[in-house]
Design a protein around this motif. Structure first.
Motif, PDB file in Angstrom:
ATOM      1  N   UNK A 179      -9.832  25.488   6.916  1.00  0.00           N
ATOM      2  CA  UNK A 179      -8.768  26.363   6.351  1.00  0.00           C
ATOM      3  C   UNK A 179      -7.577  26.232   7.639  1.00  0.00           C
ATOM      4  N   UNK A 180      -6.705  26.371   5.818  1.00  0.00           N
ATOM      5  CA  UNK A 180      -4.979  26.074   6.262  1.00  0.00           C
ATOM      6  C   UNK A 180      -4.236  26.755   6.091  1.00  0.00           C
ATOM      7  N   UNK A 181      -3.632  27.730   6.938  1.00  0.00           N
ATOM      8  CA  UNK A 181      -2.937  28.485   6.831  1.00  0.00           C
ATOM      9  C   UNK A 181      -1.112  28.669   6.604  1.00  0.00           C
ATOM     10  N   UNK A 182      -0.206  29.088   5.941  1.00  0.00           N
ATOM     11  CA  UNK A 182       0.576  28.194   5.546  1.00  0.00           C
ATOM     12  C   UNK A 182       1.349  30.210   5.001  1.00  0.00           C
ATOM     13  N   UNK A 183       2.528  29.981   6.328  1.00  0.00           N
ATOM     14  CA  UNK A 183       3.056  31.532   7.009  1.00  0.00           C
ATOM     15  C   UNK A 183       3.861  31.215   5.818  1.00  0.00           C
ATOM     16  N   UNK A 184       4.362  32.863   6.078  1.00  0.00           N
ATOM     17  CA  UNK A 184       5.407  33.292   4.919  1.00  0.00           C
ATOM     18  C   UNK A 184       6.417  32.100   4.656  1.00  0.00           C
ATOM     19  N   UNK A 185       6.829  32.147   2.941  1.00  0.00           N
ATOM     20  CA  UNK A 185       7.697  30.964   2.710  1.00  0.00           C
ATOM     21  C   UNK A 185       8.797  31.663   1.930  1.00  0.00           C
ATOM     22  N   UNK A 186      10.055  31.501   2.272  1.00  0.00           N
ATOM     23  CA  UNK A 186      11.259  32.330   1.825  1.00  0.00           C
ATOM     24  C   UNK A 186      11.393  31.709   0.472  1.00  0.00           C
ATOM     25  N   UNK A 187      12.335  31.850  -0.090  1.00  0.00           N
ATOM     26  CA  UNK A 187      13.061  30.757  -1.086  1.00  0.00           C
ATOM     27  C   UNK A 187      14.079  30.321  -0.341  1.00  0.00           C
ATOM     28  N   UNK A 188      14.084  29.534   0.572  1.00  0.00           N
ATOM     29  CA  UNK A 188      15.173  28.506   0.938  1.00  0.00           C
ATOM     30  C   UNK A 188      15.422  26.850   1.055  1.00  0.00           C
ATOM     31  N   UNK A 189      15.946  26.545   0.314  1.00  0.00           N
ATOM     32  CA  UNK A 189      16.004  25.198  -0.264  1.00  0.00           C
ATOM     33  C   UNK A 189      16.319  24.323   1.512  1.00  0.00           C
ATOM     34  N   UNK A 190      15.523  23.626   1.524  1.00  0.00           N
ATOM     35  CA  UNK A 190      14.534  23.214   2.628  1.00  0.00           C
ATOM     36  C   UNK A 190      15.675  21.853   3.391  1.00  0.00           C
ATOM     37  N   UNK A 191      16.701  21.296   1.744  1.00  0.00           N
ATOM     38  CA  UNK A 191      18.139  20.624   2.736  1.00  0.00           C
ATOM     39  C   UNK A 191      18.945  20.377   2.609  1.00  0.00           C
ATOM     40  N   UNK A 192      19.576  22.214   2.224  1.00  0.00           N
ATOM     41  CA  UNK A 192      20.604  23.093   2.451  1.00  0.00           C
ATOM     42  C   UNK A 192      20.395  24.060   4.133  1.00  0.00           C
ATOM     43  N   UNK A 193      19.000  24.275   3.958  1.00  0.00           N
ATOM     44  CA  UNK A 193      18.726  25.426   5.042  1.00  0.00           C
ATOM     45  C   UNK A 193      19.559  26.582   4.314  1.00  0.00           C
ATOM     46  N   UNK A 194      19.769  26.958   3.101  1.00  0.00           N
ATOM     47  CA  UNK A 194      20.396  28.213   2.544  1.00  0.00           C
ATOM     48  C   UNK A 194      19.273  29.083   1.594  1.00  0.00           C
ATOM     49  N   UNK A 195      19.389  30.345   1.356  1.00  0.00           N
ATOM     50  CA  UNK A 195      18.995  30.738   0.418  1.00  0.00           C
ATOM     51  C   UNK A 195      19.014  30.433  -1.325  1.00  0.00           C
ATOM     52  N   UNK A 196      18.250  30.531  -2.134  1.00  0.00           N
ATOM     53  CA  UNK A 196      18.797  29.618  -2.976  1.00  0.00           C
ATOM     54  C   UNK A 196      19.381  30.605  -4.361  1.00  0.00           C
ATOM     55  N   UNK A 197      19.583  30.660  -5.306  1.00  0.00           N
ATOM     56  CA  UNK A 197      20.099  32.104  -6.003  1.00  0.00           C
ATOM     57  C   UNK A 197      19.577  33.201  -6.341  1.00  0.00           C
ATOM     58  N   UNK A 198      20.338  34.616  -6.154  1.00  0.00           N
ATOM     59  CA  UNK A 198      19.792  35.760  -5.846  1.00  0.00           C
ATOM     60  C   UNK A 198      19.015  35.524  -8.014  1.00  0.00           C
TER      61      UNK A 198
END
Length: 129
Positions: free
Chosen positions: A28-47
């Motif tokens: 089993x693989x448990x993936x933590x809650x993912x947010x809409x963050x661009x891994x390249x910039x570390x920033x939230x993508x547009x709203x």
């Protein structure tokens, strides 16, 4: 006792707290809650709920890929929405990404607030049989 393996990739945002991007135990693989963050910039993508949902699922795919899996291995998802009025648009993106049958079991909640004031967060469980 089963050994727990950490799943980690640079293709998804780094964990912002004391948790792993994912863990694996007994297939089993448990993936933590993912947010809409661009891994390249570390920033939230547009709203925009569609853009944010797509980014979240791309992050999940990257973590699953690090474990040698894909979305077709997902057996359960938990979706957290800032506003249930975004359910339809989130679901359109979700359905376009989860294309195999059977679809994962799922539950969706409206929550008071998500980290970084994101519009959506999704966690999942996959099975590597």
């Amino acid at each position: 006792m089963a050994k727990i393996k950490k799943i980690e990739t640079n293709e998804a945002p780094r964990a912002v707290g004391p948790y792993s991007q994912g863990t694996q135990v007994n297939g089993f693989i448990f993936v933590s809650g993912q947010l809409p963050v661009d891994p390249k910039t570390g920033q939230l993508v547009e709203e925009d709920i569609k853009v944010q949902t797509d980014r979240v699922i791309e992050n999940i795919k990257s973590i699953l890929k690090a474990a040698g899996l894909g979305l077709n291995h997902v057996v359960r998802c938990d979706v957290f929405l800032k506003d249930m009025n975004n359910f339809k648009e989130m679901n359109e993106v979700y359905e376009s990404q989860f294309t195999t049958d059977p679809k994962p079991a799922r539950q969706t909640f409206q929550v008071g607030r998500l980290p970084l004031d994101a519009m959506v967060e999704i966690s999942c469980i996959a099975y590597k049989g």
